[in-house]
Design a protein around this motif. Structure first.
Motif, PDB file in Angstrom:
ATOM      1  N   GLU A   1       0.844  -1.461  -0.067  1.00 53.84           N
ATOM      2  CA  GLU A   1       0.058   0.169   0.033  1.00 53.84           C
ATOM      3  C   GLU A   1       0.846   1.504   0.098  1.00 53.84           C
ATOM      4  O   GLU A   1       0.398   2.241  -0.543  1.00 53.84           O
ATOM      5  N   LEU A   2       2.196   1.241   0.753  1.00 59.11           N
ATOM      6  CA  LEU A   2       2.833   2.599   0.830  1.00 59.11           C
ATOM      7  C   LEU A   2       3.658   2.869  -0.555  1.00 59.11           C
ATOM      8  O   LEU A   2       3.976   3.928  -0.711  1.00 59.11           O
ATOM      9  N   THR A   3       4.169   1.633  -0.968  1.00 59.01           N
ATOM     10  CA  THR A   3       5.261   1.713  -2.047  1.00 59.01           C
ATOM     11  C   THR A   3       4.459   2.919  -3.077  1.00 59.01           C
ATOM     12  O   THR A   3       5.304   3.462  -3.691  1.00 59.01           O
ATOM     13  N   PRO A   4       3.520   2.557  -3.692  1.00 63.01           N
ATOM     14  CA  PRO A   4       2.902   3.262  -4.653  1.00 63.01           C
ATOM     15  C   PRO A   4       2.992   4.924  -4.367  1.00 63.01           C
ATOM     16  O   PRO A   4       3.115   5.867  -5.454  1.00 63.01           O
ATOM     17  N   LEU A   5       2.517   5.184  -3.069  1.00 58.92           N
ATOM     18  CA  LEU A   5       2.661   6.601  -2.734  1.00 58.92           C
ATOM     19  C   LEU A   5       4.119   7.279  -2.690  1.00 58.92           C
ATOM     20  O   LEU A   5       4.237   8.512  -2.913  1.00 58.92           O
ATOM     21  N   MET A   6       5.036   6.283  -2.577  1.00 60.65           N
ATOM     22  CA  MET A   6       6.354   6.823  -2.730  1.00 60.65           C
ATOM     23  C   MET A   6       6.809   7.681  -4.034  1.00 60.65           C
ATOM     24  O   MET A   6       7.757   8.576  -4.139  1.00 60.65           O
ATOM     25  N   ALA A   7       6.070   7.537  -5.115  1.00 64.69           N
ATOM     26  CA  ALA A   7       6.180   7.926  -6.481  1.00 64.69           C
ATOM     27  C   ALA A   7       6.139   9.593  -6.301  1.00 64.69           C
ATOM     28  O   ALA A   7       6.463  10.493  -6.774  1.00 64.69           O
ATOM     29  N   TYR A   8       5.092   9.875  -5.137  1.00 67.82           N
ATOM     30  CA  TYR A   8       4.895  11.501  -4.814  1.00 67.82           C
ATOM     31  C   TYR A   8       5.911  12.022  -3.679  1.00 67.82           C
ATOM     32  O   TYR A   8       5.923  13.203  -3.338  1.00 67.82           O
ATOM     33  N   ALA A   9       6.729  11.329  -3.145  1.00 70.16           N
ATOM     34  CA  ALA A   9       7.349  11.705  -2.077  1.00 70.16           C
ATOM     35  C   ALA A   9       8.517  12.758  -2.210  1.00 70.16           C
ATOM     36  O   ALA A   9       9.251  12.760  -3.319  1.00 70.16           O
ATOM     37  N   VAL A  10       8.563  13.721  -1.464  1.00 68.72           N
ATOM     38  CA  VAL A  10       9.475  14.663  -1.608  1.00 68.72           C
ATOM     39  C   VAL A  10      10.753  14.088  -1.144  1.00 68.72           C
ATOM     40  O   VAL A  10      10.736  13.612   0.003  1.00 68.72           O
ATOM     41  N   ASP A  11      11.919  14.637  -1.841  1.00 64.12           N
ATOM     42  CA  ASP A  11      13.112  13.790  -1.436  1.00 64.12           C
ATOM     43  C   ASP A  11      14.084  14.456  -0.387  1.00 64.12           C
ATOM     44  O   ASP A  11      14.497  15.575  -0.317  1.00 64.12           O
ATOM     45  N   GLU A  12      13.522  14.279   1.049  1.00 61.04           N
ATOM     46  CA  GLU A  12      14.163  14.585   2.176  1.00 61.04           C
ATOM     47  C   GLU A  12      13.972  13.838   3.312  1.00 61.04           C
ATOM     48  O   GLU A  12      13.133  12.603   3.171  1.00 61.04           O
ATOM     49  N   PRO A  13      14.433  14.116   4.303  1.00 52.67           N
ATOM     50  CA  PRO A  13      14.479  12.865   5.570  1.00 52.67           C
ATOM     51  C   PRO A  13      12.845  13.027   5.856  1.00 52.67           C
ATOM     52  O   PRO A  13      12.165  13.933   5.937  1.00 52.67           O
ATOM     53  N   GLY A  14      12.173  11.825   6.391  1.00 46.61           N
ATOM     54  CA  GLY A  14      10.938  11.511   6.572  1.00 46.61           C
ATOM     55  C   GLY A  14      10.581  10.994   7.882  1.00 46.61           C
ATOM     56  O   GLY A  14       9.465  10.727   8.389  1.00 46.61           O
ATOM     57  N   ALA A  15      11.459  10.478   8.559  1.00 48.64           N
ATOM     58  CA  ALA A  15      11.602  10.178  10.049  1.00 48.64           C
ATOM     59  C   ALA A  15      12.160  11.033  10.908  1.00 48.64           C
ATOM     60  O   ALA A  15      13.271  11.308  10.840  1.00 48.64           O
ATOM     61  N   PHE A  16      11.404  11.288  11.889  1.00 45.88           N
ATOM     62  CA  PHE A  16      12.016  12.253  13.216  1.00 45.88           C
ATOM     63  C   PHE A  16      11.546  11.502  14.334  1.00 45.88           C
ATOM     64  O   PHE A  16      10.407  10.925  14.582  1.00 45.88           O
ATOM     65  N   GLU A  17      12.403  11.489  15.553  1.00 42.95           N
ATOM     66  CA  GLU A  17      12.127  11.156  16.789  1.00 42.95           C
ATOM     67  C   GLU A  17      11.639  12.471  17.728  1.00 42.95           C
ATOM     68  O   GLU A  17      12.274  13.462  17.541  1.00 42.95           O
ATOM     69  N   VAL A  18      10.734  12.063  18.553  1.00 37.45           N
ATOM     70  CA  VAL A  18      10.029  13.249  19.349  1.00 37.45           C
ATOM     71  C   VAL A  18      11.024  13.203  20.546  1.00 37.45           C
ATOM     72  O   VAL A  18      11.205  12.096  21.332  1.00 37.45           O
ATOM     73  N   LEU A  19      11.912  14.283  20.658  1.00 41.18           N
ATOM     74  CA  LEU A  19      12.756  14.704  22.118  1.00 41.18           C
ATOM     75  C   LEU A  19      11.936  15.611  23.094  1.00 41.18           C
ATOM     76  O   LEU A  19      12.308  15.544  24.176  1.00 41.18           O
ATOM     77  N   LEU A  20      11.035  16.276  22.819  1.00 40.90           N
ATOM     78  CA  LEU A  20      10.328  17.252  23.390  1.00 40.90           C
ATOM     79  C   LEU A  20       8.615  17.304  23.175  1.00 40.90           C
ATOM     80  O   LEU A  20       8.475  17.399  21.941  1.00 40.90           O
ATOM     81  N   ALA A  21       8.026  17.063  24.127  1.00 37.85           N
ATOM     82  CA  ALA A  21       6.414  17.152  23.777  1.00 37.85           C
ATOM     83  C   ALA A  21       5.643  17.814  24.830  1.00 37.85           C
ATOM     84  O   ALA A  21       6.071  17.652  25.944  1.00 37.85           O
ATOM     85  N   HIS A  22       4.707  18.351  24.428  1.00 40.63           N
ATOM     86  CA  HIS A  22       3.646  19.131  25.286  1.00 40.63           C
ATOM     87  C   HIS A  22       2.255  18.612  24.823  1.00 40.63           C
ATOM     88  O   HIS A  22       1.882  19.017  23.868  1.00 40.63           O
ATOM     89  N   ASP A  23       1.587  17.969  25.945  1.00 38.28           N
ATOM     90  CA  ASP A  23       0.418  17.578  25.526  1.00 38.28           C
ATOM     91  C   ASP A  23      -0.949  18.207  26.186  1.00 38.28           C
ATOM     92  O   ASP A  23      -1.983  18.286  25.996  1.00 38.28           O
ATOM     93  N   GLY A  24      -0.585  19.516  26.929  1.00 32.86           N
ATOM     94  CA  GLY A  24      -1.563  20.254  27.383  1.00 32.86           C
ATOM     95  C   GLY A  24      -2.081  19.737  28.750  1.00 32.86           C
ATOM     96  O   GLY A  24      -2.899  20.439  29.485  1.00 32.86           O
ATOM     97  N   VAL A  25      -1.804  18.560  29.123  1.00 29.47           N
ATOM     98  CA  VAL A  25      -2.542  18.111  30.434  1.00 29.47           C
ATOM     99  C   VAL A  25      -1.273  17.865  31.292  1.00 29.47           C
ATOM    100  O   VAL A  25      -1.263  18.257  32.568  1.00 29.47           O
ATOM    101  N   THR A  26      -0.365  16.888  30.887  1.00 24.23           N
ATOM    102  CA  THR A  26       0.936  16.628  31.801  1.00 24.23           C
ATOM    103  C   THR A  26       2.158  17.369  31.711  1.00 24.23           C
ATOM    104  O   THR A  26       2.974  17.382  32.469  1.00 24.23           O
ATOM    105  N   GLY A  27       1.848  18.478  30.817  1.00 29.07           N
ATOM    106  CA  GLY A  27       3.007  19.283  30.520  1.00 29.07           C
ATOM    107  C   GLY A  27       4.041  19.016  29.688  1.00 29.07           C
ATOM    108  O   GLY A  27       3.885  18.032  28.871  1.00 29.07           O
ATOM    109  N   VAL A  28       5.100  19.380  29.815  1.00 33.73           N
ATOM    110  CA  VAL A  28       6.476  18.972  28.944  1.00 33.73           C
ATOM    111  C   VAL A  28       6.973  17.788  29.473  1.00 33.73           C
ATOM    112  O   VAL A  28       7.186  17.258  30.443  1.00 33.73           O
ATOM    113  N   VAL A  29       7.086  16.908  28.243  1.00 36.42           N
ATOM    114  CA  VAL A  29       7.835  15.620  28.667  1.00 36.42           C
ATOM    115  C   VAL A  29       9.109  15.282  27.571  1.00 36.42           C
ATOM    116  O   VAL A  29       9.069  15.846  26.359  1.00 36.42           O
TER     117      VAL A  29
END
Length: 104
Positions: free
Chosen positions: A69-97
């Motif tokens: 399912e995903l491979t045909p979509l790759m024909a439209y992909a912009v050539d740039e990094p696509g995976a990022f890890e979350v190092l800092l998050a804020h959800d509005g309830v628990t604050g900054v993680v």
């Protein structure tokens, strides 16, 4: 992942992206996924997903149904990094993680 989809391909792309997100949702470590389109530039789309970690994401990409399912979509992909890890998050309830990096 950002994708550049011609306006004329938008309906077919959206249907295929829906199937790809369903395939991703069936994988271990899956958290959530979204498909969005730029308001000011309708040819620019983005698929975002959240996973238990980098390993879960990579394993999901190797699953047969995800590749189908995903491979045909790759024909439209912009050539740039696509995976990022979350190092800092804020959800509005628990604050900054703050999280450590999985990158060795």
């Amino acid at each position: 992942m950002r994708l550049r989809v011609p306006v004329g391909d938008a309906d077919a792309f959206r249907e295929r992206a829906d199937r790809a997100l369903v395939a991703l949702a069936g994988q271990r470590g899956y958290g959530s996924a979204r498909l969005g389109r730029a308001v000011d530039e309708p040819e620019l789309w983005v698929i975002t997903s959240e996973w238990d970690g980098v390993g879960a994401w990579r394993r999901a990409l190797s699953a047969f149904d995800v590749r189908v399912e995903l491979t045909p979509l790759m024909a439209y992909a912009v050539d740039e990094p696509g995976a990022f890890e979350v190092l800092l998050a804020h959800d509005g309830v628990t604050g900054v993680v703050r999280r450590g990096s999985d990158v060795a």
